[in-house]
Design a protein around this motif. Structure first.
Motif, PDB file in Angstrom:
ATOM      1  N   SER A  59      -8.422  -5.829 -12.371  1.00 45.94           N
ATOM      2  CA  SER A  59      -9.084  -5.962 -13.667  1.00 45.94           C
ATOM      3  C   SER A  59     -10.394  -5.186 -13.640  1.00 45.94           C
ATOM      4  O   SER A  59     -10.806  -4.688 -12.594  1.00 45.94           O
ATOM      5  CB  SER A  59      -9.344  -7.438 -13.982  1.00 45.94           C
ATOM      6  OG  SER A  59     -10.208  -8.007 -13.022  1.00 45.94           O
ATOM      7  N   GLY A  60     -11.034  -5.111 -14.813  1.00 44.80           N
ATOM      8  CA  GLY A  60     -12.300  -4.394 -14.913  1.00 44.80           C
ATOM      9  C   GLY A  60     -12.127  -3.093 -15.662  1.00 44.80           C
ATOM     10  O   GLY A  60     -11.197  -2.915 -16.442  1.00 44.80           O
ATOM     11  N   ILE A  61     -13.044  -2.186 -15.406  1.00 40.94           N
ATOM     12  CA  ILE A  61     -13.011  -0.882 -16.085  1.00 40.94           C
ATOM     13  C   ILE A  61     -12.094   0.031 -15.283  1.00 40.94           C
ATOM     14  O   ILE A  61     -12.470   0.558 -14.245  1.00 40.94           O
ATOM     15  CB  ILE A  61     -14.419  -0.288 -16.184  1.00 40.94           C
ATOM     16  CG1 ILE A  61     -15.348  -1.259 -16.930  1.00 40.94           C
ATOM     17  CG2 ILE A  61     -14.370   1.074 -16.890  1.00 40.94           C
ATOM     18  CD1 ILE A  61     -16.793  -0.828 -16.933  1.00 40.94           C
ATOM     19  N   ILE A  62     -10.880   0.187 -15.777  1.00 45.19           N
ATOM     20  CA  ILE A  62      -9.866   0.950 -15.059  1.00 45.19           C
ATOM     21  C   ILE A  62      -9.297   2.015 -15.976  1.00 45.19           C
ATOM     22  O   ILE A  62      -8.741   1.691 -17.019  1.00 45.19           O
ATOM     23  CB  ILE A  62      -8.737   0.041 -14.555  1.00 45.19           C
ATOM     24  CG1 ILE A  62      -9.280  -1.041 -13.613  1.00 45.19           C
ATOM     25  CG2 ILE A  62      -7.673   0.877 -13.841  1.00 45.19           C
ATOM     26  CD1 ILE A  62      -8.256  -2.083 -13.239  1.00 45.19           C
ATOM     27  N   PHE A  63      -9.433   3.267 -15.572  1.00 46.40           N
ATOM     28  CA  PHE A  63      -8.784   4.341 -16.306  1.00 46.40           C
ATOM     29  C   PHE A  63      -7.373   4.561 -15.780  1.00 46.40           C
ATOM     30  O   PHE A  63      -6.430   4.691 -16.547  1.00 46.40           O
ATOM     31  CB  PHE A  63      -9.600   5.631 -16.212  1.00 46.40           C
ATOM     32  CG  PHE A  63      -8.997   6.789 -16.945  1.00 46.40           C
ATOM     33  CD1 PHE A  63      -8.306   7.790 -16.265  1.00 46.40           C
ATOM     34  CD2 PHE A  63      -9.113   6.880 -18.324  1.00 46.40           C
ATOM     35  CE1 PHE A  63      -7.750   8.850 -16.943  1.00 46.40           C
ATOM     36  CE2 PHE A  63      -8.548   7.937 -19.011  1.00 46.40           C
ATOM     37  CZ  PHE A  63      -7.865   8.927 -18.315  1.00 46.40           C
ATOM     38  N   SER A  64      -7.252   4.579 -14.466  1.00 44.46           N
ATOM     39  CA  SER A  64      -5.926   4.698 -13.872  1.00 44.46           C
ATOM     40  C   SER A  64      -5.957   4.233 -12.416  1.00 44.46           C
ATOM     41  O   SER A  64      -6.996   4.254 -11.770  1.00 44.46           O
ATOM     42  CB  SER A  64      -5.402   6.131 -13.959  1.00 44.46           C
ATOM     43  OG  SER A  64      -6.196   6.996 -13.194  1.00 44.46           O
ATOM     44  N   ILE A  65      -4.798   3.798 -11.964  1.00 47.87           N
ATOM     45  CA  ILE A  65      -4.600   3.399 -10.575  1.00 47.87           C
ATOM     46  C   ILE A  65      -3.447   4.215 -10.016  1.00 47.87           C
ATOM     47  O   ILE A  65      -2.410   4.349 -10.679  1.00 47.87           O
ATOM     48  CB  ILE A  65      -4.276   1.896 -10.465  1.00 47.87           C
ATOM     49  CG1 ILE A  65      -5.438   1.052 -10.981  1.00 47.87           C
ATOM     50  CG2 ILE A  65      -3.946   1.519  -9.023  1.00 47.87           C
ATOM     51  CD1 ILE A  65      -5.152  -0.439 -10.980  1.00 47.87           C
ATOM     52  N   ASN A  66      -3.614   4.743  -8.819  1.00 51.45           N
ATOM     53  CA  ASN A  66      -2.475   5.435  -8.225  1.00 51.45           C
ATOM     54  C   ASN A  66      -1.793   4.511  -7.224  1.00 51.45           C
ATOM     55  O   ASN A  66      -0.992   3.679  -7.586  1.00 51.45           O
ATOM     56  CB  ASN A  66      -2.847   6.799  -7.645  1.00 51.45           C
ATOM     57  CG  ASN A  66      -4.050   6.752  -6.731  1.00 51.45           C
ATOM     58  OD1 ASN A  66      -4.395   5.719  -6.170  1.00 51.45           O
ATOM     59  ND2 ASN A  66      -4.688   7.890  -6.552  1.00 51.45           N
ATOM     60  N   ASN A 107       3.554  -3.575 -13.418  1.00 50.70           N
ATOM     61  CA  ASN A 107       2.868  -2.664 -14.330  1.00 50.70           C
ATOM     62  C   ASN A 107       1.844  -1.914 -13.504  1.00 50.70           C
ATOM     63  O   ASN A 107       1.856  -1.969 -12.279  1.00 50.70           O
ATOM     64  CB  ASN A 107       2.228  -3.403 -15.510  1.00 50.70           C
ATOM     65  CG  ASN A 107       1.230  -4.453 -15.060  1.00 50.70           C
ATOM     66  OD1 ASN A 107       0.464  -4.240 -14.127  1.00 50.70           O
ATOM     67  ND2 ASN A 107       1.235  -5.595 -15.723  1.00 50.70           N
ATOM     68  N   ALA A 108       0.932  -1.249 -14.171  1.00 47.91           N
ATOM     69  CA  ALA A 108      -0.002  -0.412 -13.423  1.00 47.91           C
ATOM     70  C   ALA A 108      -1.059  -1.207 -12.684  1.00 47.91           C
ATOM     71  O   ALA A 108      -1.744  -0.672 -11.827  1.00 47.91           O
ATOM     72  CB  ALA A 108      -0.688   0.569 -14.375  1.00 47.91           C
ATOM     73  N   LYS A 109      -1.186  -2.514 -13.002  1.00 50.43           N
ATOM     74  CA  LYS A 109      -2.316  -3.257 -12.462  1.00 50.43           C
ATOM     75  C   LYS A 109      -1.952  -4.438 -11.572  1.00 50.43           C
ATOM     76  O   LYS A 109      -2.839  -5.080 -11.031  1.00 50.43           O
ATOM     77  CB  LYS A 109      -3.190  -3.764 -13.620  1.00 50.43           C
ATOM     78  CG  LYS A 109      -3.825  -2.653 -14.432  1.00 50.43           C
ATOM     79  CD  LYS A 109      -4.722  -3.214 -15.510  1.00 50.43           C
ATOM     80  CE  LYS A 109      -5.350  -2.119 -16.342  1.00 50.43           C
ATOM     81  NZ  LYS A 109      -6.229  -2.646 -17.398  1.00 50.43           N
ATOM     82  N   ASN A 110      -0.691  -4.769 -11.443  1.00 49.52           N
ATOM     83  CA  ASN A 110      -0.282  -5.904 -10.618  1.00 49.52           C
ATOM     84  C   ASN A 110       0.645  -5.441  -9.505  1.00 49.52           C
ATOM     85  O   ASN A 110       1.587  -4.685  -9.753  1.00 49.52           O
ATOM     86  CB  ASN A 110       0.445  -6.956 -11.468  1.00 49.52           C
ATOM     87  CG  ASN A 110      -0.438  -7.576 -12.521  1.00 49.52           C
ATOM     88  OD1 ASN A 110      -1.647  -7.700 -12.330  1.00 49.52           O
ATOM     89  ND2 ASN A 110       0.144  -7.947 -13.647  1.00 49.52           N
ATOM     90  N   VAL A 111       0.379  -5.934  -8.309  1.00 47.82           N
ATOM     91  CA  VAL A 111       1.241  -5.606  -7.183  1.00 47.82           C
ATOM     92  C   VAL A 111       1.576  -6.887  -6.442  1.00 47.82           C
ATOM     93  O   VAL A 111       0.782  -7.831  -6.422  1.00 47.82           O
ATOM     94  CB  VAL A 111       0.562  -4.578  -6.250  1.00 47.82           C
ATOM     95  CG1 VAL A 111      -0.668  -5.161  -5.558  1.00 47.82           C
ATOM     96  CG2 VAL A 111       1.542  -4.032  -5.231  1.00 47.82           C
ATOM     97  N   TYR A 112       2.762  -6.920  -5.848  1.00 48.14           N
ATOM     98  CA  TYR A 112       3.257  -8.114  -5.187  1.00 48.14           C
ATOM     99  C   TYR A 112       3.756  -7.766  -3.786  1.00 48.14           C
ATOM    100  O   TYR A 112       4.124  -6.609  -3.508  1.00 48.14           O
ATOM    101  CB  TYR A 112       4.404  -8.736  -5.990  1.00 48.14           C
ATOM    102  CG  TYR A 112       4.051  -9.000  -7.426  1.00 48.14           C
ATOM    103  CD1 TYR A 112       4.335  -8.060  -8.419  1.00 48.14           C
ATOM    104  CD2 TYR A 112       3.409 -10.178  -7.798  1.00 48.14           C
ATOM    105  CE1 TYR A 112       3.991  -8.292  -9.737  1.00 48.14           C
ATOM    106  CE2 TYR A 112       3.053 -10.416  -9.120  1.00 48.14           C
ATOM    107  CZ  TYR A 112       3.355  -9.464 -10.077  1.00 48.14           C
ATOM    108  OH  TYR A 112       3.002  -9.690 -11.379  1.00 48.14           O
TER     109      TYR A 112
END
Length: 120
Positions: free
Chosen positions: A25-32, A73-78
């Protein structure tokens, strides 16, 4: 800033399973790439598994065939952990490469960690 929060750790018997979750979370433009690392008492932090946005995975030899990393999605990983062994006992950390705007470089971010204890 980017914040990573892990959950799902706990105490499990040998042979059991746990599922770890990490939410960014937070200010995220993109995550690789997102991934999981772990650190056992008296040892250095080590890679467990990583997953790129393109779907490529990388696993430590010690967890291949037992652990599975995934993203919904782009922001959750398991991290699905099966057939757990006492040697898997460690603090597990979520990791992400992210940038906060289009014109900034990717940085590495870490969560606070979640304890996994495998013991009878």
């Amino acid at each position: 800033q980017v914040r990573l929060v892990e959950s799902g750790g706990g105490l499990v018997q040998p042979g059991g399973s746990l599922r770890l979750s990490c939410a960014a979370s937070g200010i995220i433009f993109s995550i690789n790439t997102m991934g999981w690392y772990r650190q056992a008492p008296g040892k250095e932090r080590e890679l467990v598994a990583t997953l790129t946005t393109g779907g490529s995975t990388n696993y430590a030899d010690s967890v291949k065939g037992r652990f599975t990393i995934s993203r919904d999605n782009a922001k959750n990983v398991y991290l699905q952990m099966n057939s757990l062994e006492p040697e898997d006992t460690a603090v597990y950390y979520c990791n992400a490469g992210a940038r906060t705007s289009w014109n900034t470089a990717f940085r590495t971010y870490w969560g606070q960690g979640t304890q996994v204890t495998v013991s009878s």
